[in-house]
Design a protein around this motif. Structure first.
Motif, PDB file in Angstrom:
ATOM      1  N   THR A  66     -63.690   7.687  53.124  1.00 21.70           N
ATOM      2  CA  THR A  66     -63.404   6.454  52.409  1.00 21.70           C
ATOM      3  C   THR A  66     -62.130   6.600  51.592  1.00 21.70           C
ATOM      4  O   THR A  66     -61.860   7.670  51.026  1.00 21.70           O
ATOM      5  CB  THR A  66     -64.566   6.070  51.477  1.00 21.70           C
ATOM      6  N   GLN A  77     -64.671  -0.287  52.419  1.00 23.43           N
ATOM      7  CA  GLN A  77     -64.576   1.083  51.924  1.00 23.43           C
ATOM      8  C   GLN A  77     -65.504   1.286  50.721  1.00 23.43           C
ATOM      9  O   GLN A  77     -66.187   2.308  50.611  1.00 23.43           O
ATOM     10  CB  GLN A  77     -63.137   1.396  51.535  1.00 23.43           C
ATOM     11  N   THR A  98     -65.042  11.701  48.423  1.00 24.52           N
ATOM     12  CA  THR A  98     -64.221  10.597  48.907  1.00 24.52           C
ATOM     13  C   THR A  98     -62.752  10.983  48.857  1.00 24.52           C
ATOM     14  O   THR A  98     -62.402  12.095  48.425  1.00 24.52           O
ATOM     15  CB  THR A  98     -64.485   9.327  48.063  1.00 24.52           C
TER      16      THR A  98
END
Length: 295
Positions: A66, A77, A98
């Motif tokens: 993401t 996202q 992430t």
């Protein structure tokens, strides 16, 4: 060291979660970093969770690919990261990993402000569930950031970002090899800049790609603005892991170390073996403060 097997890379692509679990058990490691949805796609999420519980393997992080900065679809996202956070909570994992993202121009001030705004709903969910979002530093792994606009290439900007977010639920995944590939000295420089914000550590090593030494296109290699690189077992590349690991121990870091060798599938077993041999040799010689623990 609290070692973790990461489910990233081609080795686990298209495989059921049992491949990740079996790999961890084969090295007497009972912790994994679950990539979502990649590692759960074959068996389905609910059955994958059942298999994880049945195996007695602990998930310490749920990682998602993401990027909250200038994505084509920020909402998607955010949704995926929140799903990862909720899955981490379901599995009892403390972390959700992430990445930052990139834009058409390099503007660190705009990038940081935009990221903070886009992070808010994810951070609120993480705080509610007592999960920590860990932002990993990255290089131009896909060759789609020609302006080097991803601020996580620059440790000073990561420090600024974490300071402005100012939340115990937002920390840094420190990847020394990614810094090296981005042309930044991993240790001591990048680590010293970020040491107060490290929540999670990734372990892989790397070196400049030399066709004469490593062969032609048969070996997986990565291109960044700073050059071409290959991944190697920890302790065999350019990164001062002896110094970094000792400093982490001296600084009181007692968190997790995820092994993520980005090599061809046929080199994975040997890379794991040599990496673990290196880490255990450090422990058995004089740096016993590392205390390698697999369970």
């Amino acid at each position: 060291m609290n070692l973790v097997i990461s489910g990233t890379g081609d080795f686990f692509e298209g495989a059921p979660v049992t491949k990740l679990l079996d790999t961890a058990r084969s090295y007497q490691i009972d912790r994994v970093d679950l990539w979502f949805p990649k590692n759960t796609r074959v068996e389905g999420l609910d059955h994958s969770v059942e298999l994880i519980h049945e195996a007695g393997i602990h998930v310490v992080c749920v990682s998602t690919w993401t990027h909250l900065y200038l994505s084509d679809d920020v909402a998607a996202q955010q949704e995926l990261l929140i799903e990862g956070i909720e899955l981490a909570h379901r599995l009892g994992a403390p972390f959700a990993n992430t990445y930052f993202g990139h834009g058409p121009t390099r503007d660190d001030a705009l990038a940081i402000a935009t990221y903070i705004e886009n992070l808010q709903p994810c951070l609120e969910r993480a705080a509610a569930l007592d999960v920590t979002i860990c932002l990993e530093n990255e290089f131009d792994v896909l060759g789609d950031d020609p302006q080097a606009s991803d601020v996580t290439r620059r440790p000073e900007r990561i420090r600024e970002l974490v300071g402005r977010v100012d939340s115990p639920h937002f920390r840094v995944t420190f990847d020394g090899c990614n810094f090296y590939f981005a042309g930044v000295e991993p240790y001591p420089y990048a680590y010293e800049v970020l040491k107060d914000h490290v929540g999670y550590v990734h372990l892989k090593d790397g070196a400049r790609y030399d066709p004469a030494r490593y062969g032609d296109d048969e070996i997986l290699h990565f291109t960044d603005h700073s050059g071409e690189y290959v991944c190697l077992p920890v302790g065999q590349g350019a990164i001062n892991y002896h110094g970094l690991l000792a400093q982490l121990a001296d600084d009181g870091y007692n968190g997790f170390y995820a092994l993520e060798p980005h090599v061809e599938p046929e080199r994975m077993a040997e890379t794991y073996r040599q990496t673990l041999a290196y880490l255990r040799a450090i422990d058995e010689t004089h740096d016993t403060r590392h205390g390698i623990h697999n369970t």
